[in-house]
Design a protein around this motif. Sequence first.
Motif, mmCIF file in Angstrom:
data_model
loop_
_atom_site.group_PDB
_atom_site.id
_atom_site.type_symbol
_atom_site.label_atom_id
_atom_site.label_comp_id
_atom_site.label_asym_id
_atom_site.label_seq_id
_atom_site.Cartn_x
_atom_site.Cartn_y
_atom_site.Cartn_z
ATOM 1 N N GLU A 42 0.831 -1.206 0.000
ATOM 2 C CA GLU A 42 0.000 0.000 0.000
ATOM 3 C C GLU A 42 0.869 1.261 0.000
ATOM 4 O O GLU A 42 0.519 2.259 -0.652
ATOM 5 C CB GLU A 42 -0.913 -0.020 1.231
ATOM 6 N N GLN A 43 1.981 1.221 0.710
ATOM 7 C CA GLN A 43 2.879 2.376 0.703
ATOM 8 C C GLN A 43 3.483 2.601 -0.691
ATOM 9 O O GLN A 43 3.614 3.738 -1.158
ATOM 10 C CB GLN A 43 3.994 2.164 1.734
ATOM 11 N N ILE A 44 3.840 1.503 -1.361
ATOM 12 C CA ILE A 44 4.380 1.623 -2.725
ATOM 13 C C ILE A 44 3.316 2.161 -3.668
ATOM 14 O O ILE A 44 3.611 2.951 -4.585
ATOM 15 C CB ILE A 44 4.909 0.263 -3.211
ATOM 16 N N GLN A 45 2.049 1.772 -3.448
ATOM 17 C CA GLN A 45 0.978 2.298 -4.298
ATOM 18 C C GLN A 45 0.862 3.814 -4.151
ATOM 19 O O GLN A 45 0.656 4.529 -5.147
ATOM 20 C CB GLN A 45 -0.354 1.633 -3.954
ATOM 21 N N CYS A 46 0.992 4.323 -2.940
ATOM 22 C CA CYS A 46 0.971 5.776 -2.736
ATOM 23 C C CYS A 46 2.126 6.442 -3.494
ATOM 24 O O CYS A 46 1.950 7.511 -4.114
ATOM 25 C CB CYS A 46 1.078 6.101 -1.244
ATOM 26 N N LEU A 47 3.277 5.805 -3.461
ATOM 27 C CA LEU A 47 4.420 6.348 -4.188
ATOM 28 C C LEU A 47 4.192 6.308 -5.696
ATOM 29 O O LEU A 47 4.605 7.223 -6.424
ATOM 30 C CB LEU A 47 5.689 5.558 -3.826
ATOM 31 N N VAL A 48 3.504 5.267 -6.168
ATOM 32 C CA VAL A 48 3.183 5.167 -7.603
ATOM 33 C C VAL A 48 2.344 6.355 -8.040
ATOM 34 O O VAL A 48 2.600 6.999 -9.074
ATOM 35 C CB VAL A 48 2.455 3.836 -7.890
ATOM 36 N N TYR A 49 1.309 6.671 -7.246
ATOM 37 C CA TYR A 49 0.453 7.808 -7.603
ATOM 38 C C TYR A 49 1.215 9.127 -7.483
ATOM 39 O O TYR A 49 1.033 10.050 -8.289
ATOM 40 C CB TYR A 49 -0.781 7.823 -6.706
ATOM 41 N N LYS A 50 2.068 9.197 -6.458
ATOM 42 C CA LYS A 50 2.815 10.430 -6.243
ATOM 43 C C LYS A 50 3.798 10.700 -7.377
ATOM 44 O O LYS A 50 4.002 11.853 -7.784
ATOM 45 C CB LYS A 50 3.561 10.331 -4.906
ATOM 46 N N GLN A 51 4.404 9.625 -7.907
ATOM 47 C CA GLN A 51 5.376 9.771 -8.985
ATOM 48 C C GLN A 51 4.720 9.826 -10.369
ATOM 49 O O GLN A 51 5.412 9.975 -11.375
ATOM 50 C CB GLN A 51 6.370 8.600 -8.940
ATOM 51 N N GLY A 52 3.390 9.708 -10.421
ATOM 52 C CA GLY A 52 2.683 9.835 -11.690
ATOM 53 C C GLY A 52 2.694 8.602 -12.564
ATOM 54 O O GLY A 52 2.543 8.707 -13.794
ATOM 55 N N PHE A 53 2.826 7.404 -11.944
ATOM 56 C CA PHE A 53 2.822 6.159 -12.717
ATOM 57 C C PHE A 53 1.480 5.443 -12.645
ATOM 58 O O PHE A 53 1.386 4.262 -12.969
ATOM 59 C CB PHE A 53 3.922 5.218 -12.212
ATOM 60 N N SER A 97 -0.366 -3.498 -13.426
ATOM 61 C CA SER A 97 -0.486 -4.965 -13.444
ATOM 62 C C SER A 97 0.246 -5.583 -12.263
ATOM 63 O O SER A 97 -0.226 -6.554 -11.653
ATOM 64 C CB SER A 97 0.068 -5.517 -14.762
ATOM 65 N N SER A 98 1.394 -5.003 -11.906
ATOM 66 C CA SER A 98 2.119 -5.481 -10.727
ATOM 67 C C SER A 98 1.333 -5.214 -9.447
ATOM 68 O O SER A 98 1.341 -6.025 -8.514
ATOM 69 C CB SER A 98 3.498 -4.809 -10.645
ATOM 70 N N LEU A 99 0.643 -4.052 -9.396
ATOM 71 C CA LEU A 99 -0.202 -3.743 -8.242
ATOM 72 C C LEU A 99 -1.347 -4.752 -8.110
ATOM 73 O O LEU A 99 -1.644 -5.245 -7.011
ATOM 74 C CB LEU A 99 -0.764 -2.332 -8.372
ATOM 75 N N VAL A 100 -1.987 -5.047 -9.224
ATOM 76 C CA VAL A 100 -3.086 -6.020 -9.209
ATOM 77 C C VAL A 100 -2.587 -7.377 -8.717
ATOM 78 O O VAL A 100 -3.212 -8.030 -7.881
ATOM 79 C CB VAL A 100 -3.713 -6.140 -10.620
#
Length: 714
Positions: free
Chosen positions: A30-41, A49-52
């Motif tokens: 979940e923390q990495i998902q926040c970073l994904v959104y923050k970095q615009g990915f 797909s990796s998140l899923v």
Amino acid sequence: MRSTGIHPNAITLSSVLTACTNTLIIFHGEQIQCLVYKQGFDADVFVNSSLVDMYAKCGSMVMARRVFDEMPERNLVSWNSMIVGFLQNKMYDMAIGFFLGAIREEFVSPDQVSFSSVLSACTNVGRSEFGRQVHGLIVKHGLVTLPYVRNSLMDMYFKCGLFHEAAMLFRHIGDRDVVAWNVMISGCVHSCMFEEACGYFCLMRKESIPANEVSYSTVLHASASLAVLNQGMLIHNQILKTGFLKNARVASSLISMYAKCGSMFDASRVFEEIKNRNVVFWTAMISAYQQHGCANQVIELFEEMLGEGIKPDYITFVCVLSACSHTGSIEEGYAYFNSMTKVHGISPRHEHYACMVDLLGRAGRLEDAKKFIETMPIKPDSTVLGALLGACANHGNLEMGREFAERLFELEPDNPGNYLLLSNMYSRIGRLREADEIRRFMGVSGVRKEPGCSWIDVKNETFVFTVHDKSHSRTQEIYEMLSKLKDLVKKKGYVAEKEFAINCTEEYKEQNLWHHSERLALAFGLLTLPAGAPIRIKKNLRTCGDCHTVLKFASEIFEREIICLEWIVVHRKQELASDANDQPWYINMSELRNLALIQESMNIGSESIQQGLANLVVQDYESSGHVQIAEKQRDNGPAQYVLAAKEEFVDQNPRLKKVDQWMEDLWAKEWLGKELRYWNGKEILLKRYSRVETLQCWKKNMQWSCHHHMRHWR
């Protein structure tokens, strides 16, 4: 990397998500998902797909579905992640639904992962027709030659009951690998075609395909189901040569095979050779002892397992609770049952509740068993209700038995055992009209009882016998041996238990009992097998109580081990001392067979019989060097010899003092029509026999075994 100011890219984030998947720590994901959104990915299909996949494998299909729905672009990996996730989380219908969604996508073409996953889903929900349609799509996409897909197809057909289709697919395979052979062998086992499973294993070996742990485990299961000891020993030799004995799956299957084939010595030897034992090994050995009725060893081995820090699983507790049931240890059984949730965190299943009902039922506490069922947190199934029905049949409680039989008729309308139990209950109390009505109802409903048969292996050939069978070439010799055996067991005190002869007139009941299939197989074994060799009789149904008694007498008379392998349990008809120096001595009670109470023979019976029994006791003490005890025993006189021996045992074993008063009551009241044993200072009430033939006292092991025809005592 983050602390140095370097920003992650899509590859970095997907790699970290894969690491989160492997650790199954969803908080990090979940923390990495926040970073994904923050970095615009958040729009990157690779990262999403990796998140899923991460959420799916961590068991959070709700979050996986949310990420999937929010993806602006999806590829095959995205769809496969959802399908595999639903499959792994046992949401099979959702997996099939997403597969249908994937094939409707214009730019998505399913691959072998998609097809094998949806075929596994079809297997688990039994949707064979949809599986056939998937087969058509596989052919259309040209993927039928891929081993991964082809083996999944075969597995789906086998487990959906379509053996012919799976076998035909196997035959058309050009290059078969070991997985294809394993699927074929497993399919035969799943279809109860055990001989064919062993045949395919041999063919695989002939084609020089090296077997793996799945191959050996499956073929051992087939050999165990056939109870073919020689076949299992040959496979054991191959396992030793290929070095698979250290494999947990293979070794546990080997233990189970030997146990089901009636060779506890070999099962114990395999267990002892294993150094680093896990719960699989321990459970296999505990289950082996439980199948052979060695309830005491089950408890001891379970306690030893706990002492080594091994956490039991739910199968282990099924064996332990079953052992408590057979020994009548109600308090101990409740303690183990409660420890499942409180100590080990295991939620009881239907099998555990059935064992507890059986525990109460065997002790005659039918009302308590009924209340236990009514307070169950889960809905009782046929195993639970069937346990109480069997207890009602044993204790003659027709009213309660009829109530639970009717409930079982609704749950299992095609199970003949429930109808026959109720019918026999009516027959035993003389209500033959009601018994006939139940059997007629079975005929109208199309319910058929499987014909009982027994078989025995002699010189690699199997001989099958049915009731009143006269088809064998040596029929005359077999019936002559039966007549000889009948005379011998009667001299030992055998009296026919005619209640086990159903649907025949009174004058023919004993004759019908002597024509049961297991007795014919026993007679043939006595004629053909070498003297002293074990006799292994296999039977598709339960052995009746009277045959059980005859087999036990025959084991003593002919001084050989007789093993009856039934569909559920194994009966060993031989009493063995636990040590070479601990030879048992017997007090022959055959002359007392017409007495209803042992107490009468001890207190008011024939003085000559009492004196003979006392002399045997004194002689045994003198021969073993206990001269003082012998003198004390002689002074006590014949009427007091049993009480004196009991007091000696209690003095030497403090653990027996808690049952001292119970023993006093036992000698004063009616004797149990069961087996009473003291083994290494532990009291065990074995309720396997309704008849008792011989009073055995095993001095060093404190084992008391009383055999005679007695009434049930609660």
